[in-house]
Design a protein around this motif. Structure first.
Motif, PDB file in Angstrom:
ATOM      1  N   GLY A 141     -49.905 -11.103  17.317  1.00  0.00           N
ATOM      2  CA  GLY A 141     -48.592 -11.608  16.963  1.00  0.00           C
ATOM      3  C   GLY A 141     -48.153 -11.206  15.576  1.00  0.00           C
ATOM      4  N   VAL A 142     -46.998 -11.746  15.178  1.00  0.00           N
ATOM      5  CA  VAL A 142     -46.420 -11.497  13.852  1.00  0.00           C
ATOM      6  C   VAL A 142     -46.001 -12.837  13.257  1.00  0.00           C
ATOM      7  N   LEU A 143     -46.319 -13.043  11.980  1.00  0.00           N
ATOM      8  CA  LEU A 143     -45.934 -14.262  11.266  1.00  0.00           C
ATOM      9  C   LEU A 143     -44.754 -13.950  10.361  1.00  0.00           C
ATOM     10  N   THR A 144     -43.723 -14.806  10.372  1.00  0.00           N
ATOM     11  CA  THR A 144     -42.562 -14.602   9.510  1.00  0.00           C
ATOM     12  C   THR A 144     -42.686 -15.441   8.242  1.00  0.00           C
ATOM     13  N   ALA A 145     -41.846 -15.153   7.262  1.00  0.00           N
ATOM     14  CA  ALA A 145     -41.843 -15.889   5.996  1.00  0.00           C
ATOM     15  C   ALA A 145     -41.462 -17.350   6.201  1.00  0.00           C
TER      16      ALA A 145
END
Length: 621
Positions: A141-145
């Motif tokens: 996955g990808v984590l956002t700010a």
């Protein structure tokens, strides 16, 4: 910061520049639920530098993107202000389309296309971490700010010049993306380093935009567009009848004096800029220093759009202070009273070592992680879009459990581009040029669909409309070829041959024979008829193929020889360090790059023909 599930997707594309757009469309159009994460929705497909698509070698890439089912060519045709064929006076192999674009229209149309694409969600936000499984071997996955987690099986990183971006002009420096857009400064670079990427710093720049109302166009040389050229996309019927002019002017000794007198204030020479800049697109101060014998440098004044007075001063990129810029721009003929609307600047950004990638553009250490565009060390919208399409398509094929889509150097400029990146790497912003393609006489922009559309059909990216247009053109071309081989009697050919200085033939000649005698096909058609309903583009193709038949065959023979090495696949688990007979440098380079074939191994800098011979013996054993 609390984490929450933003959504569950098959793939996430980080970035919405030219690479990100093509990657997201390739994934979504082949059936995968895709999220495209961008720092600002207003920067989608933004043309941060020149307001144009195409150019030398780049026009070929755009036509190839179109042949593969990509969007850039279609979008460029819709936003055209002017189009021209470059290198008209040279051979067909190096002629390239270049389109002047309305940059706001280009952004708007691409954004609308993305917003209305099935399976695609667009989200404004910053990616700060790429998530992997416990072993760090697969993307999860990808984590956002904001703490949002976008769960996925594949990620395409296409950060452009935004990754740790710094804008510089003279003594002034600011963390920023291009044109005041926010940069990605919240940890993604550190995350990439943690994941094992070798991160480096590159630099590019852009010239000032000046107010058209303050330019004396009467002093300048006008450069009109062309109406008798084909468009970028095969799905576009024709180029616009009404086109906007560009203008030509030059720097002079006074310009150069101002630059030389202020070199101590240039961040390029003062040490403020650390990144490596593009060799083939230098700043004006770099040109003045490197080419001290030149009395002037050519500049093109290009409109940024139909609804703005902004004029782009192509050829005068700089990072000098604003007061120096104002003085030096006003030394140029036609710009004596110009008012600058946006000052020029340099921009530094983080990118990775492309030698860490497979030819699919997947990262070698983590499954499902792809990179595309300027993060791979390239420059240019076209190079970025091509990589985005290939990365997105290969991520899609991998999730389907199908064979990867890899273009060879003999397949297209895109194949040359990616092979150079993953085999040779680059220590400066890479720009595609016709000289990089050894088979360029075969890789013309007029035959991009003949070379690539059939190959791409199995991927699912080539839709029925595009495939039908390709088949229609192929039929048209084959009919024209047959007519080229029809024999014309000596008595009928006599007058035309004598007109071009040839004696009457003793036996019949074909139209192809006459073309090889440098008689224009248009005149042959006028005298002997035929080719009814055949388009000018197809006529030009058959004329070129007849004219260069010997060279084309020689190229095909070279390709066949090269393919024998490309077909010799090297095992993925081969231990190069233990192969006796290989030189130390070859062992180190082969172990780092891990080529997929003997052909690729032979193109690695530092691997000699003797090393390839050792590998061949090893494979036989």
């Amino acid at each position: 910061m609390n984490r929450f599930i933003e959504g569950q997707f098959d793939a996430v594309v980080i970035g919405a520049g030219h690479a990100g757009c093509e990657a997201a469309l390739a994934l979504a159009r082949t059936g995968f639920n895709t999220a495209m994460l961008t720092l600002n929705l207003d920067s989608i497909a933004f043309m941060a530098c020149n307001p144009s698509i195409g150019g030398t070698a780049k026009g070929q890439i755009v036509r190839e993107i179109d042949a593969l089912g990509g969007e850039m060519g279609i979008n460029a045709d819709r936003a055209l202000l002017q189009i021209r064929m470059l290198n008209r006076g040279k051979g067909t192999a190096v002629q390239s389309l270049r389109g002047q674009e309305d940059k706001n229209v280009y952004h708007t149309i691409m954004k609308k296309t993305l917003e209305n694409t099935k399976n695609l969600k667009i989200l404004q936000g910053e990616a700060v971490e790429i998530l992997t499984d416990e072993k760090g071997e697969k993307v999860t996955g990808v984590l956002t700010a904001f703490g949002g987690v976008l769960e996925c099986k594949a990620v395409v990183v296409a950060t452009g010049v935004y990754l740790n971006g710094s804008v510089i002009a003279g003594e002034w420096k600011q963390n920023s993306g291009p044109s005041g857009f926010q940069a990605a400064n919240n940890g993604l670079t550190e995350n990439l380093i943690k994941l094992g990427f070798n991160v480096r710093r590159f630099k590019t720049g852009t010239p000032a935009r000046v107010d058209a109302r303050t330019i004396d166009f009467d002093k300048l040389e006008v450069q009109e567009g062309e109406k008798d050229v084909y468009p970028f996309s095969l799905l576009t019927e024709r180029v616009p009848e009404k086109q906007r002019p560009c203008y030509l002017t030059y720097t002079n000794e006074k310009t150069h004096e101002i630059i030389r007198a202020n070199l101590h204030r240039s961040p390029l020479y003062g040490g403020l800029i650390k990144g490596t800049g593009p060799r083939y697109c230098p700043s004006i101060e770099d040109k003045v220093v490197r080419f001290a014998d030149k009395e002037r440098h050519q500049l093109f004044l290009e409109p940024e759009g139909a609804d703005t007075n902004e004029i782009y001063v192509q050829g005068m990129s700089t990072s000098l202070p604003h007061d120096v810029q104002k003085a030096m721009y006003r030394t140029v003929k036609g710009l004596e009273h110009c008012e600058i609307m946006r000052y020029a600047y340099a921009i530094e950004y983080d990118c990775i070592d492309s030698l860490d990638l497979y030819p699919t553009l997947e990262y070698k250490r983590i499954e499902g992680l792809y990179t595309a565009g300027q993060i791979n060390g390239t420059s240019g919208y076209e190079e970025a879009a091509a990589q985005g399409l290939i990365a997105g398509l290969n991520a899609s094929l991998k999730m389907r459990g199908e064979e990867p889509f890899i273009l060879g150097r003999d397949d297209g400029y895109i194949g040359v581009l990616i092979d150079d990146l993953v085999t040779k790497g680059t220590n400066e912003p890479y720009r595609m040029m016709t000289s990089r393609a050894e088979y360029r006489i075969l890789l013309r922009q007029d035959n991009a669909d003949f070379r690539l559309t059939e190959k791409a059909k199995r991927t699912g990216l080539v839709d029925d409309e595009r495939y039908a247009r390709y088949l229609e053109r192929k039929t048209e071309y084959e009919s024209a070829l047959k007519l080229m081989d029809v024999i014309i009697k000596p008595k009928d050919a006599k007058e035309l041959l004598e007109k071009y200085g040839y004696q009457s033939a003793n036996s019949g000649l074909t139209r192809a024979d006459m073309v090889r005698r440098a008689i224009p096909l248009a005149e042959i058609k006028e005298v002997f008829g035929g080719f009814e309903g055949v388009s000018k583009e197809v006529l030009d193709m058959v004329e070129t193929d007849a004219k260069y038949e010997g060279y084309l065959q020689k190229g095909l023979d070279q390709i066949e020889k090269a393919k024998k090495l490309e077909e010799k696949v090297l095992p993925e688990d081969i231990d190069y360090t233990s192969i006796s007979g290989l030189r130390l440098e070859a062992r180190q380079k082969l172990d780092k790059i891990r080529p997929h074939s003997l052909g690729q191994a032979g193109r690695i800098s530092g691997v000699s023909p003797a090393d390839i011979a050792v590998l061949m013996v090893y494979l036989k054993k």
